[in-house]
Design a protein around this motif. Structure first.
Motif, PDB file in Angstrom:
ATOM      1  N   VAL A 229      17.584  78.951 119.321  1.00 23.78           N
ATOM      2  CA  VAL A 229      16.271  78.771 118.827  1.00 23.78           C
ATOM      3  C   VAL A 229      16.237  79.278 117.232  1.00 23.78           C
ATOM      4  CG1 VAL A 229      13.794  79.966 118.850  1.00 23.78           C
ATOM      5  CG2 VAL A 229      15.115  79.801 121.079  1.00 23.78           C
ATOM      6  N   ASN A 230      16.804  80.225 117.000  1.00 24.81           N
ATOM      7  CA  ASN A 230      16.961  80.384 115.448  1.00 24.81           C
ATOM      8  C   ASN A 230      17.735  79.147 114.738  1.00 24.81           C
ATOM      9  OD1 ASN A 230      15.823  82.900 116.018  1.00 24.81           O
ATOM     10  ND2 ASN A 230      17.721  83.961 115.981  1.00 24.81           N
ATOM     11  N   ALA A 231      18.688  78.737 115.275  1.00 25.15           N
ATOM     12  CA  ALA A 231      19.218  77.514 114.615  1.00 25.15           C
ATOM     13  C   ALA A 231      18.483  76.365 114.511  1.00 25.15           C
ATOM     14  CB  ALA A 231      20.662  77.304 115.317  1.00 25.15           C
ATOM     15  N   CYS A 232      17.490  75.972 115.485  1.00 29.41           N
ATOM     16  CA  CYS A 232      16.772  74.941 115.498  1.00 29.41           C
ATOM     17  C   CYS A 232      15.668  75.454 114.548  1.00 29.41           C
ATOM     18  CB  CYS A 232      16.017  74.567 117.071  1.00 29.41           C
ATOM     19  SG  CYS A 232      17.117  73.996 118.201  1.00 29.41           S
ATOM     20  N   GLY A 233      15.151  76.527 114.443  1.00 30.24           N
ATOM     21  CA  GLY A 233      14.002  76.747 113.569  1.00 30.24           C
ATOM     22  C   GLY A 233      12.530  76.565 114.451  1.00 30.24           C
ATOM     23  N   VAL A 234      11.581  77.127 114.569  1.00 29.55           N
ATOM     24  CA  VAL A 234      10.397  77.166 115.062  1.00 29.55           C
ATOM     25  C   VAL A 234       9.335  76.816 114.130  1.00 29.55           C
ATOM     26  CG1 VAL A 234       8.477  78.259 116.568  1.00 29.55           C
ATOM     27  CG2 VAL A 234      11.082  78.682 116.897  1.00 29.55           C
ATOM     28  N   GLY A 235       8.509  75.663 114.492  1.00 27.76           N
ATOM     29  CA  GLY A 235       7.199  75.107 113.949  1.00 27.76           C
ATOM     30  C   GLY A 235       6.195  74.937 114.601  1.00 27.76           C
ATOM     31  N   VAL A 236       5.140  74.667 113.903  1.00 27.92           N
ATOM     32  CA  VAL A 236       3.953  74.326 114.740  1.00 27.92           C
ATOM     33  C   VAL A 236       3.364  72.972 114.762  1.00 27.92           C
ATOM     34  CG1 VAL A 236       1.455  75.082 115.007  1.00 27.92           C
ATOM     35  CG2 VAL A 236       3.396  76.660 114.255  1.00 27.92           C
ATOM     36  N   ILE A 237       3.034  72.399 115.601  1.00 34.31           N
ATOM     37  CA  ILE A 237       2.623  71.091 115.656  1.00 34.31           C
ATOM     38  C   ILE A 237       1.284  70.934 115.340  1.00 34.31           C
ATOM     39  CG2 ILE A 237       2.352  69.049 116.969  1.00 34.31           C
ATOM     40  CD1 ILE A 237       5.238  69.200 116.614  1.00 34.31           C
ATOM     41  N   TYR A 238       0.800  70.405 114.162  1.00 30.33           N
ATOM     42  CA  TYR A 238      -0.565  70.248 113.809  1.00 30.33           C
ATOM     43  C   TYR A 238      -1.051  68.728 113.893  1.00 30.33           C
ATOM     44  CZ  TYR A 238      -0.685  75.481 112.643  1.00 30.33           C
ATOM     45  OH  TYR A 238      -0.876  76.500 112.625  1.00 30.33           O
ATOM     46  N   PRO A 239      -2.362  68.462 114.090  1.00 22.26           N
ATOM     47  CA  PRO A 239      -2.973  67.290 113.543  1.00 22.26           C
ATOM     48  C   PRO A 239      -2.692  67.184 112.182  1.00 22.26           C
ATOM     49  CG  PRO A 239      -4.423  68.606 115.048  1.00 22.26           C
ATOM     50  CD  PRO A 239      -3.177  69.386 114.645  1.00 22.26           C
ATOM     51  N   THR A 240      -2.148  66.141 111.634  1.00 21.43           N
ATOM     52  CA  THR A 240      -1.625  65.866 110.252  1.00 21.43           C
ATOM     53  C   THR A 240      -1.897  64.561 109.761  1.00 21.43           C
ATOM     54  OG1 THR A 240       0.398  67.320 110.720  1.00 21.43           O
ATOM     55  CG2 THR A 240       0.587  65.790 108.771  1.00 21.43           C
ATOM     56  N   VAL A 241      -2.524  64.670 108.625  1.00 24.88           N
ATOM     57  CA  VAL A 241      -2.885  63.399 107.901  1.00 24.88           C
ATOM     58  C   VAL A 241      -1.930  63.006 106.611  1.00 24.88           C
ATOM     59  CG1 VAL A 241      -4.700  62.422 106.309  1.00 24.88           C
ATOM     60  CG2 VAL A 241      -5.488  64.137 108.382  1.00 24.88           C
ATOM     61  N   ARG A 242      -1.737  61.690 106.560  1.00 25.09           N
ATOM     62  CA  ARG A 242      -1.138  61.067 105.691  1.00 25.09           C
ATOM     63  C   ARG A 242      -1.771  60.627 104.566  1.00 25.09           C
ATOM     64  NH1 ARG A 242       2.093  58.121 108.562  1.00 25.09           N
ATOM     65  NH2 ARG A 242       4.066  59.329 108.453  1.00 25.09           N
ATOM     66  N   LEU A 243      -1.605  61.074 103.212  1.00 29.64           N
ATOM     67  CA  LEU A 243      -2.601  60.627 102.055  1.00 29.64           C
ATOM     68  C   LEU A 243      -1.639  59.835 101.185  1.00 29.64           C
ATOM     69  CD1 LEU A 243      -4.498  63.866 101.170  1.00 29.64           C
ATOM     70  CD2 LEU A 243      -5.262  62.112 102.573  1.00 29.64           C
ATOM     71  N   MET A 244      -2.260  58.996 100.194  1.00 26.52           N
ATOM     72  CA  MET A 244      -1.545  58.225  99.589  1.00 26.52           C
ATOM     73  C   MET A 244      -2.303  58.339  98.169  1.00 26.52           C
ATOM     74  SD  MET A 244      -0.282  54.510  99.030  1.00 26.52           S
ATOM     75  CE  MET A 244       1.075  54.656 100.171  1.00 26.52           C
ATOM     76  N   MET A 245      -1.767  58.598  96.988  1.00 24.11           N
ATOM     77  CA  MET A 245      -2.502  58.623  95.778  1.00 24.11           C
ATOM     78  C   MET A 245      -1.667  57.972  94.627  1.00 24.11           C
ATOM     79  SD  MET A 245      -2.512  62.520  95.002  1.00 24.11           S
ATOM     80  CE  MET A 245      -0.780  63.438  94.250  1.00 24.11           C
ATOM     81  N   ASP A 246      -2.128  57.364  93.524  1.00 22.67           N
ATOM     82  CA  ASP A 246      -1.528  56.897  92.643  1.00 22.67           C
ATOM     83  C   ASP A 246      -1.883  57.566  91.385  1.00 22.67           C
ATOM     84  OD1 ASP A 246      -3.721  55.194  90.862  1.00 22.67           O
ATOM     85  OD2 ASP A 246      -3.919  54.630  93.121  1.00 22.67           O
ATOM     86  N   VAL A 247      -0.651  57.989  90.510  1.00 22.44           N
ATOM     87  CA  VAL A 247      -1.045  58.820  89.215  1.00 22.44           C
ATOM     88  C   VAL A 247      -0.538  58.079  88.216  1.00 22.44           C
ATOM     89  CG1 VAL A 247      -0.306  60.947  88.299  1.00 22.44           C
ATOM     90  CG2 VAL A 247      -0.778  61.043  90.879  1.00 22.44           C
ATOM     91  N   GLN A 248      -1.160  57.983  86.960  1.00 22.07           N
ATOM     92  CA  GLN A 248      -0.783  57.317  85.777  1.00 22.07           C
ATOM     93  C   GLN A 248       0.391  58.412  85.093  1.00 22.07           C
ATOM     94  OE1 GLN A 248      -1.680  54.517  84.633  1.00 22.07           O
ATOM     95  NE2 GLN A 248      -3.156  54.337  86.340  1.00 22.07           N
ATOM     96  N   TYR A 249       1.208  57.618  84.519  1.00 26.88           N
ATOM     97  CA  TYR A 249       2.456  58.605  84.116  1.00 26.88           C
ATOM     98  C   TYR A 249       1.990  59.690  82.813  1.00 26.88           C
ATOM     99  CZ  TYR A 249       5.933  55.632  85.876  1.00 26.88           C
ATOM    100  OH  TYR A 249       6.789  54.967  86.915  1.00 26.88           O
ATOM    101  N   PRO A 250       0.912  59.509  82.241  1.00 27.50           N
ATOM    102  CA  PRO A 250       0.559  60.667  81.236  1.00 27.50           C
ATOM    103  C   PRO A 250       0.048  62.044  82.240  1.00 27.50           C
ATOM    104  CG  PRO A 250      -0.319  58.701  80.439  1.00 27.50           C
ATOM    105  CD  PRO A 250       0.092  58.233  81.984  1.00 27.50           C
ATOM    106  N   MET A 251      -0.343  61.723  83.234  1.00 30.55           N
ATOM    107  CA  MET A 251      -0.696  62.901  84.142  1.00 30.55           C
ATOM    108  C   MET A 251       0.413  63.561  85.244  1.00 30.55           C
ATOM    109  SD  MET A 251      -4.551  62.360  85.329  1.00 30.55           S
ATOM    110  CE  MET A 251      -4.639  64.100  85.554  1.00 30.55           C
ATOM    111  N   LEU A 252       1.650  62.814  85.171  1.00 31.50           N
ATOM    112  CA  LEU A 252       2.626  63.019  86.302  1.00 31.50           C
ATOM    113  C   LEU A 252       2.831  64.554  86.281  1.00 31.50           C
ATOM    114  CD1 LEU A 252       4.667  62.081  88.256  1.00 31.50           C
ATOM    115  CD2 LEU A 252       6.322  61.569  86.227  1.00 31.50           C
ATOM    116  N   ASN A 253       3.273  65.274  85.109  1.00 29.27           N
ATOM    117  CA  ASN A 253       3.551  66.486  84.935  1.00 29.27           C
ATOM    118  C   ASN A 253       2.534  67.526  85.692  1.00 29.27           C
ATOM    119  OD1 ASN A 253       6.233  65.728  84.101  1.00 29.27           O
ATOM    120  ND2 ASN A 253       5.778  66.319  82.031  1.00 29.27           N
TER     121      ASN A 253
END
Length: 212
Positions: free
Chosen positions: A124-148
């Motif tokens: 169990v410790n080697a596998c690691g335990v996580g929680v399954i949650y409803p998850t949303v995939r988002l996409m966004m575009d960022v102009q290079y001056p705002m990257l940092n």
């Protein structure tokens, strides 16, 4: 809607030796009983020369399927301790196989219970335990001056960066737990003064580590 539940983050293994017997604990996430049995068979094939391949698995968000086997060890000394470890860690949709190569020294019933419990715990410790949650995939575009500026913002947010593509703009694909999306989007809009606004692509179920 599916309730969050705990499961393994990945397939993994670990091992130890006690009184010359070698114990190898294997674990894997499994969404169906067929997957669990397939995982069990893969370990049996890998260790067909082992003395025992004892196992337990729990399937279903409500833990509706629980199976275990002593595989020739004295009754109650192997499969039951393994499944008790899984129940204690409150995990489901997962399987553990503890393989034993007998080293010539009898461990006794108490010693077997401790060894198989330890084998399950290290798996169990080697596998690691996580929680399954409803998850949303988002996409966004960022102009290079705002990257940092955006990268700095993301460091403190509860996101998982799935992809970052450099084109004429920087395209980010992010994963967030459904419950975190509204607050994240509001903070991002405030931080970028309304310039960066993500769009939702899809919703699915995804494991998150306990410390997220």
């Amino acid at each position: 809607m599916l309730k969050p539940y705990k499961t393994f983050l990945k397939a993994a293994s670990d091992e130890f030796i006690v009184n010359k017997s070698r114990f190898i604990g294997y674990g894997a996430p499994c969404e169906t009983e067929e997957e669990a049995l397939g995982f069990l068979q893969s370990i049996r094939t890998k260790h067909k020369d082992a003395t025992h391949n004892c196992y337990a698995y729990i399937i279903g968000a409500n833990k509706g399927i629980m199976r275990y086997s002593d595989d020739g060890e004295p009754g109650g000394t192997a499969g039951m301790p393994i499944i008790e470890v899984l129940k204690a860690r409150d995990v489901t949709n997962c399987a553990v196989v503890v393989t034993r190569y007998f080293g010539g020294v009898l461990l006794g019933a108490g010693g077997l219970v401790r060894a198989y419990s330890q084998g399950a715990a290290i798996a169990v410790n080697a596998c690691g335990v996580g929680v399954i949650y409803p998850t949303v995939r988002l996409m966004m575009d960022v102009q290079y001056p705002m990257l940092n500026k955006v990268d700095f913002f993301l460091k403190t947010e509860p996101i998982e960066l799935e992809n970052k593509e450099f084109t004429d703009v920087v395209l980010y694909t992010l994963l967030l737990r459904e419950k975190d999306v509204e607050g994240f989007c509001k903070r991002l809009l405030d931080y970028t003064e309304g310039i960066v606004e993500p769009i939702e692509l899809d919703t699915f179920y995804h494991p998150w580590s306990d410390d997220n």
